[in-house]
Design a protein around this motif. Structure first.
Motif, PDB file in Angstrom:
ATOM      1  N   LEU A   1      15.565 -62.249  -0.360  1.00 50.43           N
ATOM      2  CA  LEU A   1      15.536 -62.395  -1.359  1.00 50.43           C
ATOM      3  C   LEU A   1      17.083 -63.343  -1.191  1.00 50.43           C
ATOM      4  O   LEU A   1      16.561 -64.619  -1.641  1.00 50.43           O
ATOM      5  CB  LEU A   1      17.171 -61.905  -2.229  1.00 50.43           C
TER       6      LEU A   1
ATOM      7  N   GLN B   1      20.618 -63.275  -7.486  1.00 47.43           N
ATOM      8  CA  GLN B   1      20.217 -62.471  -5.785  1.00 47.43           C
ATOM      9  C   GLN B   1      20.887 -62.716  -4.592  1.00 47.43           C
ATOM     10  O   GLN B   1      21.183 -61.963  -3.640  1.00 47.43           O
ATOM     11  CB  GLN B   1      19.230 -63.713  -5.427  1.00 47.43           C
TER      12      GLN B   1
ATOM     13  N   THR C   1      20.131 -66.936  -9.485  1.00 48.43           N
ATOM     14  CA  THR C   1      20.768 -66.803  -8.522  1.00 48.43           C
ATOM     15  C   THR C   1      22.613 -65.881  -7.962  1.00 48.43           C
ATOM     16  O   THR C   1      22.382 -65.885  -7.298  1.00 48.43           O
ATOM     17  CB  THR C   1      21.448 -68.347  -8.375  1.00 48.43           C
TER      18      THR C   1
ATOM     19  N   ASP D   1      14.330 -66.950  -1.266  1.00 54.02           N
ATOM     20  CA  ASP D   1      13.899 -67.068  -2.675  1.00 54.02           C
ATOM     21  C   ASP D   1      14.545 -67.400  -3.571  1.00 54.02           C
ATOM     22  O   ASP D   1      14.497 -68.419  -3.691  1.00 54.02           O
ATOM     23  CB  ASP D   1      13.701 -65.658  -3.993  1.00 54.02           C
ATOM     24  N   ALA D   2      16.064 -67.667  -3.185  1.00 56.64           N
ATOM     25  CA  ALA D   2      17.213 -68.487  -3.887  1.00 56.64           C
ATOM     26  C   ALA D   2      17.501 -69.278  -3.439  1.00 56.64           C
ATOM     27  O   ALA D   2      17.675 -70.643  -4.361  1.00 56.64           O
ATOM     28  CB  ALA D   2      18.544 -66.892  -3.318  1.00 56.64           C
TER      29      ALA D   2
ATOM     30  N   GLN E   1      22.458 -59.154  -4.807  1.00 57.16           N
ATOM     31  CA  GLN E   1      22.047 -58.230  -4.356  1.00 57.16           C
ATOM     32  C   GLN E   1      21.494 -58.604  -2.820  1.00 57.16           C
ATOM     33  O   GLN E   1      21.570 -56.948  -2.032  1.00 57.16           O
ATOM     34  CB  GLN E   1      20.393 -58.671  -4.629  1.00 57.16           C
ATOM     35  N   ALA E   2      21.629 -59.519  -1.900  1.00 60.28           N
ATOM     36  CA  ALA E   2      21.520 -59.626  -0.677  1.00 60.28           C
ATOM     37  C   ALA E   2      22.870 -59.546   0.177  1.00 60.28           C
ATOM     38  O   ALA E   2      22.608 -59.029   1.340  1.00 60.28           O
ATOM     39  CB  ALA E   2      21.149 -61.276  -0.607  1.00 60.28           C
TER      40      ALA E   2
END
Length: 399
Positions: free
Chosen positions: A343, A286, A283, A346-347, A289-290
């Motif tokens: 992303l 993510q 997490t 997804d998280a 990166q986001a």
């Protein structure tokens, strides 16, 4: 939880903080109306009225008509800020402002018809030549239809692309400026995302357009400098038209991050021993990166805005490679925003797609807006690659 910097003011010292502040102040109202925007498939009058009162639908209107005549960095920052509350509202704001700009770049007589008569006039438009203009005496008879005319329910004028016909043959391309009262709107905008933009089809049937409301186009070159004392209106046309589409995308991506940071600490991760999602390394990766993808997108967008603004101030025509780099930056930034949103989905997991969750609307809005033809990452990359390699033959006239 928060991220570094004051979005979006951190990206350019030339951004007008007051105008961004006005957009920020409207976010609670805009967000409260977001669900109604989707149901009605257009903005409610309360939102349009608030945007008008705040002056956010006249960002590109000359000061002489009570507008802000602001730079593109501010323009993008305002639309990004609005998109943190509602993508459709940001899109309509961005598109009305760019159409206003196109009219204000025209000779005085045309823009006087619009903004001299009504300083709060709102223009919608479509660049593609969906109609035919037949010369007749001191003007043209125009017929045609133009799809995806964003903001049409709220517009007072339309600026739309036509081909000038002579003996049944197209001899010239340009835009014509017509009052919405002389046009009809076909309710054709039934889509998965950006539902509230009112991007319907505008129809003209044998509408007379005076000659001074025909605006010649110069793809791959700059428009005539009709207003030497107002640099904004000699900004390069195609780069400007493309780049403004990135503002709402930046705001949508940031909205997804805002929502995630506000909620992810309140839940665990199913089928794991993590009682708090924020404790999970994946997490953390993510979110990092986001956040970096959004930052990367913004840096590219505001770099391009700075180049457009500076060239206009200098009275310098942007070279072809510069123009196409703006289109490349636009497509690249939009792709990074979409990756960031994915992303964050997804998280947040499958609950992201509950109808009550704003993330699913953000995802739909971003996905639909990203398909606008002038912002296509693939087309932009090919055109820019040709320019960098010195290939003389281009695959598009829209440069």
């Amino acid at each position: 939880m928060s991220v570094p910097g004051d979005f979006p003011l951190q990206y350019s010292p030339s951004i007008n903080a007051d105008l961004v502040g006005r957009a920020r102040d409207l976010r609670p109202l805009i967000a409260a109306n977001a669900a109604r925007v989707e149901l009605d498939r257009q903005l409610p009058e309360a939102t349009v009225g608030a945007l008008t009162e705040a002056g956010l639908l006249k960002l590109t209107v000359p000061r002489r008509y009570g507008g802000h005549e602001t730079n593109f960095a501010t323009y993008l920052a305002v639309s990004a800020e609005i998109a943190r509350a509602c993508g459709s509202t940001a899109w309509v704001t961005a598109l009305i402002n760019i159409c206003n700009w196109a009219v204000c770049a025209a000779p005085d007589k045309a823009r006087e018809d619009v903004f001299g008569a009504d300083p709060d006039a709102r223009v919608c438009g479509v660049l593609a030549p969906g109609g035919t203009a037949t010369p007749t005496g001191d003007g043209y008879r125009v017929s045609g239809s133009w799809g995806f005319t964003s903001g049409s329910p709220h517009a007072t004028w339309a600026v739309v692309g036509v081909q000038v016909a002579n003996g049944g043959r197209a001899v010239e391309f340009g835009n014509v400026l017509m009052p919405m009262a002389e046009l009809t709107i076909k309710d054709t905008w039934h889509v998965a995302g950006m539902r509230g933009t009112g991007s319907n089809t505008v129809v003209a049937q044998d509408v007379f357009v005076p000659a001074h409301r025909f605006i010649r186009l110069s793809f791959g070159g700059d428009q005539p400098d009709n207003h030497p004392d107002e640099p904004l209106y000699r900004s390069s046309m195609v780069p400007s038209l493309a780049l403004v589409l990135a503002g709402p995308q930046l705001g949508l991506a940031r909205a997804a991050l805002d929502h995630t940071l506000a909620t992810i600490g309140k839940r665990g991760i199913s089928y794991t021993f993590y009682d708090h999602a924020v404790e999970a390394p994946f997490t953390q990766f993510q979110i990092a990166q986001a956040t970096e993808l959004i930052d990367t997108a913004a840096l590219h967008v505001f770099r391009s805005a700075a180049h457009i603004d500076q060239a206009a101030i200098e009275g310098r025509a942007m070279e072809i490679t510069e123009r196409l780099r703006v289109r490349m930056d636009t497509g690249y930034a939009i792709t990074r925003c979409r990756q960031a949103i994915d992303l964050l989905l997804d998280a947040n997991g499958a609950s992201s797609f509950a109808e009550s969750n704003p993330l699913q609307r953000i995802w739909r809005d971003s996905s639909v807006a990203a398909r606008h033809a002038i912002a296509s990452p693939s087309v932009s990359a090919e055109a820019y690659g040709r320019a960098v390699l010195g290939v003389e033959e281009q695959m598009t006239l829209v440069i």
